[in-house]
Structures are given as C-alpha cells and as structure tokens.
Write a protein that holds these residues in place. Structure first.
Motif, PDB file in Angstrom:
ATOM      1  N   MET A 226       0.809  -1.265  -0.262  1.00 29.94           N
ATOM      2  CA  MET A 226       0.066   0.019  -0.067  1.00 29.94           C
ATOM      3  C   MET A 226       0.991   1.227   0.267  1.00 29.94           C
ATOM      4  O   MET A 226       0.609   2.344  -0.592  1.00 29.94           O
ATOM      5  CB  MET A 226      -0.809  -0.120   1.197  1.00 29.94           C
ATOM      6  N   ARG A 227       2.091   1.279   0.831  1.00 26.93           N
ATOM      7  CA  ARG A 227       2.592   2.607   0.971  1.00 26.93           C
ATOM      8  C   ARG A 227       3.234   2.838  -0.701  1.00 26.93           C
ATOM      9  O   ARG A 227       3.320   4.228  -1.028  1.00 26.93           O
ATOM     10  CB  ARG A 227       3.990   2.082   1.496  1.00 26.93           C
ATOM     11  N   GLU A 228       3.752   1.695  -1.508  1.00 27.08           N
ATOM     12  CA  GLU A 228       4.101   2.330  -2.782  1.00 27.08           C
ATOM     13  C   GLU A 228       3.159   2.862  -3.519  1.00 27.08           C
ATOM     14  O   GLU A 228       3.224   3.710  -4.269  1.00 27.08           O
ATOM     15  CB  GLU A 228       4.686   0.951  -3.228  1.00 27.08           C
ATOM     16  N   LEU A 229       1.735   2.123  -3.531  1.00 26.66           N
ATOM     17  CA  LEU A 229       0.991   2.808  -4.403  1.00 26.66           C
ATOM     18  C   LEU A 229       0.380   4.291  -3.563  1.00 26.66           C
ATOM     19  O   LEU A 229       0.303   5.127  -4.613  1.00 26.66           O
ATOM     20  CB  LEU A 229      -0.524   1.770  -4.054  1.00 26.66           C
ATOM     21  N   CYS A 230       0.340   4.465  -2.411  1.00 30.54           N
ATOM     22  CA  CYS A 230       0.012   5.817  -1.979  1.00 30.54           C
ATOM     23  C   CYS A 230       1.159   7.003  -2.106  1.00 30.54           C
ATOM     24  O   CYS A 230       1.201   7.906  -2.345  1.00 30.54           O
ATOM     25  CB  CYS A 230      -0.226   5.747  -0.521  1.00 30.54           C
ATOM     26  N   GLU A 231       2.289   6.429  -2.209  1.00 27.18           N
ATOM     27  CA  GLU A 231       3.293   7.217  -2.703  1.00 27.18           C
ATOM     28  C   GLU A 231       3.711   7.491  -4.259  1.00 27.18           C
ATOM     29  O   GLU A 231       4.444   8.623  -4.514  1.00 27.18           O
ATOM     30  CB  GLU A 231       4.797   6.763  -1.923  1.00 27.18           C
ATOM     31  N   ASP A 232       3.036   6.903  -5.108  1.00 29.96           N
ATOM     32  CA  ASP A 232       2.991   6.798  -6.442  1.00 29.96           C
ATOM     33  C   ASP A 232       2.237   8.038  -7.113  1.00 29.96           C
ATOM     34  O   ASP A 232       0.935   8.020  -6.794  1.00 29.96           O
ATOM     35  CB  ASP A 232       2.773   5.566  -7.087  1.00 29.96           C
ATOM     36  N   SER A 233       2.624   9.414  -7.371  1.00 36.06           N
ATOM     37  CA  SER A 233       1.942  10.422  -7.795  1.00 36.06           C
ATOM     38  C   SER A 233       1.303  10.090  -9.021  1.00 36.06           C
ATOM     39  O   SER A 233       0.248  10.921  -9.453  1.00 36.06           O
ATOM     40  CB  SER A 233       2.947  11.514  -8.077  1.00 36.06           C
ATOM     41  N   ALA A 234       1.193   9.041  -9.659  1.00 38.43           N
ATOM     42  CA  ALA A 234       0.565   8.668 -10.707  1.00 38.43           C
ATOM     43  C   ALA A 234      -0.761   8.195 -10.518  1.00 38.43           C
ATOM     44  O   ALA A 234      -1.508   8.192 -11.478  1.00 38.43           O
ATOM     45  CB  ALA A 234       1.406   7.530 -11.785  1.00 38.43           C
ATOM     46  N   ASN A 235      -1.199   7.784  -9.518  1.00 36.41           N
ATOM     47  CA  ASN A 235      -2.496   7.609  -9.016  1.00 36.41           C
ATOM     48  C   ASN A 235      -3.135   8.495  -7.994  1.00 36.41           C
ATOM     49  O   ASN A 235      -2.342   9.484  -7.445  1.00 36.41           O
ATOM     50  CB  ASN A 235      -2.546   6.130  -8.566  1.00 36.41           C
ATOM     51  N   SER A 236      -4.179   8.458  -7.650  1.00 39.18           N
ATOM     52  CA  SER A 236      -4.933   9.219  -6.484  1.00 39.18           C
ATOM     53  C   SER A 236      -5.193   8.398  -5.176  1.00 39.18           C
ATOM     54  O   SER A 236      -5.812   9.216  -4.376  1.00 39.18           O
ATOM     55  CB  SER A 236      -6.404   9.670  -6.957  1.00 39.18           C
ATOM     56  N   VAL A 237      -4.624   7.300  -5.192  1.00 40.72           N
ATOM     57  CA  VAL A 237      -4.705   6.616  -3.793  1.00 40.72           C
ATOM     58  C   VAL A 237      -3.780   7.350  -2.812  1.00 40.72           C
ATOM     59  O   VAL A 237      -2.807   7.703  -2.897  1.00 40.72           O
ATOM     60  CB  VAL A 237      -4.279   5.219  -3.954  1.00 40.72           C
ATOM     61  N   CYS A 238      -4.571   7.696  -1.553  1.00 45.98           N
ATOM     62  CA  CYS A 238      -4.078   8.686  -0.527  1.00 45.98           C
ATOM     63  C   CYS A 238      -3.835   7.726   0.785  1.00 45.98           C
ATOM     64  O   CYS A 238      -3.844   8.568   1.826  1.00 45.98           O
ATOM     65  CB  CYS A 238      -4.442  10.026  -0.684  1.00 45.98           C
ATOM     66  N   GLY A 239      -4.360   6.558   1.023  1.00 39.77           N
ATOM     67  CA  GLY A 239      -4.451   6.010   2.198  1.00 39.77           C
ATOM     68  C   GLY A 239      -5.250   4.886   2.023  1.00 39.77           C
ATOM     69  O   GLY A 239      -5.823   4.393   0.933  1.00 39.77           O
ATOM     70  N   GLY A 240      -5.228   3.814   2.882  1.00 35.15           N
ATOM     71  CA  GLY A 240      -6.122   2.727   2.869  1.00 35.15           C
ATOM     72  C   GLY A 240      -6.149   1.950   4.447  1.00 35.15           C
ATOM     73  O   GLY A 240      -5.601   2.497   5.417  1.00 35.15           O
ATOM     74  N   ILE A 241      -7.059   1.094   4.333  1.00 30.47           N
ATOM     75  CA  ILE A 241      -7.151   0.304   5.406  1.00 30.47           C
ATOM     76  C   ILE A 241      -6.417  -0.997   5.322  1.00 30.47           C
ATOM     77  O   ILE A 241      -6.659  -1.735   4.432  1.00 30.47           O
ATOM     78  CB  ILE A 241      -8.813  -0.052   5.533  1.00 30.47           C
TER      79      ILE A 241
END
Length: 188
Positions: A1-16
């Motif tokens: 999840m960390r990698e996904l959230c730190e990737d500016s190419a998407n809008s994911v900013c957090g998760g459960i």
C-alpha cells in the motif's frame, strides 16, 4: 500500500489494512515492528466469516487492540454479520476514543428487510443504537441482494441508513468487485 500511495501517478492517498485483533498486543507489536506509516488510516478485522463466533469483538484482547487503534489515530472498520450489530455497539461504547466505520450498513439483506418484519425492526434498532455512539460512522455500500436486482430493492436500506445517521457520519463506497461474489449480479 505504501508504494501505491506514494506513487503520484494515481490518486490513492491511504487505505485500511487487515490485522488479527484477537492476538494480544497486535497493534502495539505492529507499530513496534515499524509497519505503521502515514498512509494507513485504519484496520479491518473481518468478523462475518464462519470462523468468528458471535461476540468475538467483545473479548478483552480485541477491546484492548481497538483502544490501541484509537490511541494511534486509526479507525476500526467493523465488518460483521447483521445479527451481531449489537456487539459492535457494545464495542463502540467501550472504546469511545476510537472511530469506527460500520461496513455495508451492517451487511443488511435487502430482501429480508422487505419481507421479514422482525429482521427489519432489529436492524433499525441496532442502527439507531450505533448512530447514538459519537464514534460510529456508517459506510453505505454492499447491500446484499439477489442477482440482477432493481435499484428499488436497495433504496429502502440506503434511505434508512441515511435517515438514521447524521450527514457528517456517513461515508460511501462501491464495494466493487467484492459485491459480485455474493450475488452473482449487479444492481441495475
């Protein structure tokens, strides 16, 4: 999840994330292991599966872990069987500093809600009890329906949830594609 959230190419900013809250000091051990990061917003321990008996969220270990989540600034996502919503209300009253999100409006079954007066009364009563807890929010998503259902079957459940919880205590989610697993269809 960390990698996904730190990737500016998407809008994911957090998760459960998922965590076994039945293990002593699970939250503390997870934090000590350095796994906590700013992208984690909360924890879900799925309680609506056969291996989780009623009352699982009311054990001292579970309660202690939910308190630890609140102390860490994290929420607890309550994913329970509809019949155990009273357990979640009891948990919420014992952990008032931890925000909780009631997933899928308590896994309400739209067909039973329409045809079973006792089921309907119990669900409404439990929603009211949960809405009375300052730390409980309702996630509108994942209404249990038969395949290829008309939206009018879902509408009463959503309306009840929206009228029970105040506007500032409701969140929305699609629950896609998981919702297709139980119904084999989509709302049309």
């Amino acid at each position: 999840m960390r990698e996904l959230c730190e990737d500016s190419a998407n809008s994911v900013c957090g998760g459960i994330i998922s965590m076994d809250l039945q293990q002593p000091d699970a939250v503390a051990r997870w934090r000590e292991a350095g796994l906590f990061h700013r992208w984690v917003k909360g924890v879900r321990h799925v309680l609506h599966v056969p291996g989780q008996p009623p009352g699982s969220c009311l054990t001292p270990v579970f309660i202690s872990n939910v308190i630890a989540l609140g102390d860490a600034g994290l929420c607890f996502e309550a994913c329970v069987r509809n019949e155990e919503l009273g357990d979640v209300a009891g948990l919420a009253r014992q952990t008032p500093r931890t925000d909780m999100v009631l997933n899928h409006m308590g896994n309400v079954d739209a067909e039973r809600l329409r045809h079973d007066a006792n089921y309907s009364r119990r669900w409404r009563r439990n929603l009211q009890s949960l809405a009375a807890c300052d730390n409980v929010f309702c996630k509108v998503s994942g209404v249990i329906t038969p395949p290829k259902v008309d939206i009018n079957l879902v509408r009463p459940a959503v309306d009840i949830a929206l009228n029970t919880f105040s506007r500032d205590k409701v969140v929305f989610a699609s629950n896609f594609p998981v919702c297709d697993l139980g119904t084999g269809g989509v709302v049309e």
